[in-house]
Design a protein around this motif. Sequence first.
Motif: not given
Length: 105
Positions: A90-94
């Motif tokens: 996922q691009d927006d999950v860290e």
Amino acid sequence: MVLYPEEDSKEIQLLITAINNSELLHDKVIMTEPLLSFNIDFADEKEKNYHLWILTNGEGYIQQLHPDENKTFQMDSSVALALQNYFKKQDDVELINNEIEFEKD
């Protein structure tokens, strides 16, 4: 995030598997901000609320929240790894890089 199990998506099934394959950690409350908060709305109109933590070291935790009794669970390592792999895409999950901080007794 609100989930509806009748949608039967891979993501929902992965989270339900995580919930069902976790070990209760008695008298533990996590103080670290969760990676994700989610609700599961079941067909019988019963709602379940959770916080989720996935760490870069492969650990995973879930807290069951109100209206149920607050409880903390540690995920099975294989399920935590599957969630870790999912969230890495996922691009927006860290993911969480440091250790989880538990409330002191």
